[in-house]
Each structure stands twice: as structure tokens, then as C-alpha cells.
Design a protein around this motif. Structure first.
Motif, PDB file in Angstrom:
ATOM      1  N   ARG A   1       0.854  -1.176   0.000  1.00 34.74           N
ATOM      2  CA  ARG A   1       0.000   0.000   0.000  1.00 34.74           C
ATOM      3  C   ARG A   1       0.897   1.236   0.000  1.00 34.74           C
ATOM      4  O   ARG A   1       1.803   1.355   0.801  1.00 34.74           O
ATOM      5  N   TYR A   2       0.637   2.149  -0.929  1.00 37.37           N
ATOM      6  CA  TYR A   2       1.476   3.336  -1.094  1.00 37.37           C
ATOM      7  C   TYR A   2       0.562   4.551  -1.099  1.00 37.37           C
ATOM      8  O   TYR A   2      -0.180   4.774  -2.042  1.00 37.37           O
ATOM      9  N   SER A   3       0.604   5.323  -0.044  1.00 37.22           N
ATOM     10  CA  SER A   3      -0.306   6.456   0.089  1.00 37.22           C
ATOM     11  C   SER A   3       0.219   7.676  -0.663  1.00 37.22           C
ATOM     12  O   SER A   3       1.411   7.774  -0.976  1.00 37.22           O
ATOM     13  N   PHE A   4      -0.679   8.599  -0.937  1.00 39.52           N
ATOM     14  CA  PHE A   4      -0.294   9.837  -1.609  1.00 39.52           C
ATOM     15  C   PHE A   4       0.693  10.612  -0.752  1.00 39.52           C
ATOM     16  O   PHE A   4       1.677  11.157  -1.248  1.00 39.52           O
ATOM     17  N   SER A   5       0.474  10.646   0.561  1.00 39.39           N
ATOM     18  CA  SER A   5       1.401  11.372   1.434  1.00 39.39           C
ATOM     19  C   SER A   5       2.784  10.717   1.419  1.00 39.39           C
ATOM     20  O   SER A   5       3.798  11.407   1.447  1.00 39.39           O
ATOM     21  N   GLN A   6       2.845   9.393   1.322  1.00 34.49           N
ATOM     22  CA  GLN A   6       4.139   8.712   1.229  1.00 34.49           C
ATOM     23  C   GLN A   6       4.813   9.030  -0.100  1.00 34.49           C
ATOM     24  O   GLN A   6       6.019   9.244  -0.163  1.00 34.49           O
ATOM     25  N   PHE A   7       4.034   9.075  -1.182  1.00 34.67           N
ATOM     26  CA  PHE A   7       4.565   9.456  -2.487  1.00 34.67           C
ATOM     27  C   PHE A   7       5.181  10.849  -2.423  1.00 34.67           C
ATOM     28  O   PHE A   7       6.288  11.078  -2.902  1.00 34.67           O
ATOM     29  N   LEU A   8       4.457  11.798  -1.824  1.00 34.92           N
ATOM     30  CA  LEU A   8       4.979  13.164  -1.694  1.00 34.92           C
ATOM     31  C   LEU A   8       6.274  13.157  -0.887  1.00 34.92           C
ATOM     32  O   LEU A   8       7.253  13.809  -1.262  1.00 34.92           O
ATOM     33  N   HIS A   9       6.276  12.436   0.216  1.00 34.77           N
ATOM     34  CA  HIS A   9       7.460  12.364   1.068  1.00 34.77           C
ATOM     35  C   HIS A   9       8.662  11.809   0.302  1.00 34.77           C
ATOM     36  O   HIS A   9       9.787  12.298   0.443  1.00 34.77           O
ATOM     37  N   ASP A  10       8.441  10.794  -0.517  1.00 30.42           N
ATOM     38  CA  ASP A  10       9.534  10.133  -1.235  1.00 30.42           C
ATOM     39  C   ASP A  10      10.017  10.901  -2.456  1.00 30.42           C
ATOM     40  O   ASP A  10      11.176  10.771  -2.851  1.00 30.42           O
ATOM     41  N   HIS A  11       9.140  11.672  -3.090  1.00 30.63           N
ATOM     42  CA  HIS A  11       9.479  12.255  -4.390  1.00 30.63           C
ATOM     43  C   HIS A  11       9.488  13.773  -4.459  1.00 30.63           C
ATOM     44  O   HIS A  11       9.989  14.330  -5.429  1.00 30.63           O
ATOM     45  N   VAL A  12       8.925  14.436  -3.492  1.00 33.70           N
ATOM     46  CA  VAL A  12       8.850  15.894  -3.537  1.00 33.70           C
ATOM     47  C   VAL A  12       9.799  16.453  -2.480  1.00 33.70           C
ATOM     48  O   VAL A  12       9.727  16.094  -1.316  1.00 33.70           O
ATOM     49  N   LYS A  13      10.671  17.329  -2.949  1.00 35.61           N
ATOM     50  CA  LYS A  13      11.662  17.918  -2.049  1.00 35.61           C
ATOM     51  C   LYS A  13      11.214  19.307  -1.612  1.00 35.61           C
ATOM     52  O   LYS A  13      10.368  19.934  -2.253  1.00 35.61           O
ATOM     53  N   GLU A  14      11.790  19.791  -0.537  1.00 35.58           N
ATOM     54  CA  GLU A  14      11.493  21.136  -0.063  1.00 35.58           C
ATOM     55  C   GLU A  14      11.752  22.132  -1.189  1.00 35.58           C
ATOM     56  O   GLU A  14      12.735  22.023  -1.926  1.00 35.58           O
ATOM     57  N   ASN A  15      10.854  23.076  -1.325  1.00 30.02           N
ATOM     58  CA  ASN A  15      10.883  24.131  -2.348  1.00 30.02           C
ATOM     59  C   ASN A  15      10.485  23.652  -3.741  1.00 30.02           C
ATOM     60  O   ASN A  15      10.539  24.427  -4.679  1.00 30.02           O
ATOM     61  N   ASP A  16      10.138  22.366  -3.912  1.00 34.92           N
ATOM     62  CA  ASP A  16       9.565  21.929  -5.186  1.00 34.92           C
ATOM     63  C   ASP A  16       8.219  22.609  -5.367  1.00 34.92           C
ATOM     64  O   ASP A  16       7.529  22.908  -4.391  1.00 34.92           O
TER      65      ASP A  16
END
Length: 78
Positions: A1-16
Motif C-alpha cells: 500500500r502506497y499512500s499519496f502522502s508517502q509518495f509526496l514524502h519520497d518524491h517531492v523535495k522542499e521548495n519543489d
């Protein structure tokens, strides 16, 4: 199970910068074979996205398709 919040955490960096739109205009899948497709749905809202994801995969197997679905309880799941 892969949540949207986990996706953001893994792929979106600060200031993106994320661009989020919707829902607006015509509700159809654009024939853009180069761009990844990310779909966000909850509850019964999953219905049109299943068809869109399947169509995208059938038309272009190399296009990344991510479908994020959220239902709080099993009763809320489609």
C-alpha cells in the motif's frame, strides 16, 4: 500500500513546486504519451479513473500511470 502522502514524502523535495488542478473543463484523458499520469480519487470517485488508467496503459505501455485511492473504511471503498 502506497499512500499519496508517502509518495509526496519520497518524491517531492522542499521548495519543489507542484501544480494541482481540477476538477474543471472536460473530463477526458489527454493523449499526451510523454507525460506521466497521476490520478487522485476517493470513495466512489474512483470509477472514471479506472477507465482512464486502463485506456492510458492500453494505448502506451511505457507511460507511467499512478493511481492514488483513499477510502477511510471498507464501507467507503467502491
Amino acid at each position: 500500500r502506497y499512500s499519496f502522502s508517502q509518495f509526496l514524502h519520497d518524491h517531492v523535495k522542499e521548495n519543489d513546486v507542484l501544480q494541482v488542478k481540477g476538477p474543471l473543463g472536460r473530463f477526458i484523458l489527454k493523449d499526451d504519451r510523454k507525460s506521466p499520469l497521476a490520478l487522485l480519487a476517493a470513495g466512489i470517485g474512483i470509477t472514471p479513473f479506472i477507465s482512464m488508467a486502463m485506456t492510458a496503459l492500453e494505448n502506451n505501455r511505457s507511460r507511467p500511470v499512478l493511481l492514488f485511492y483513499q477510502a477511510t473504511t471498507p464501507d467507503q471503498a467502491a
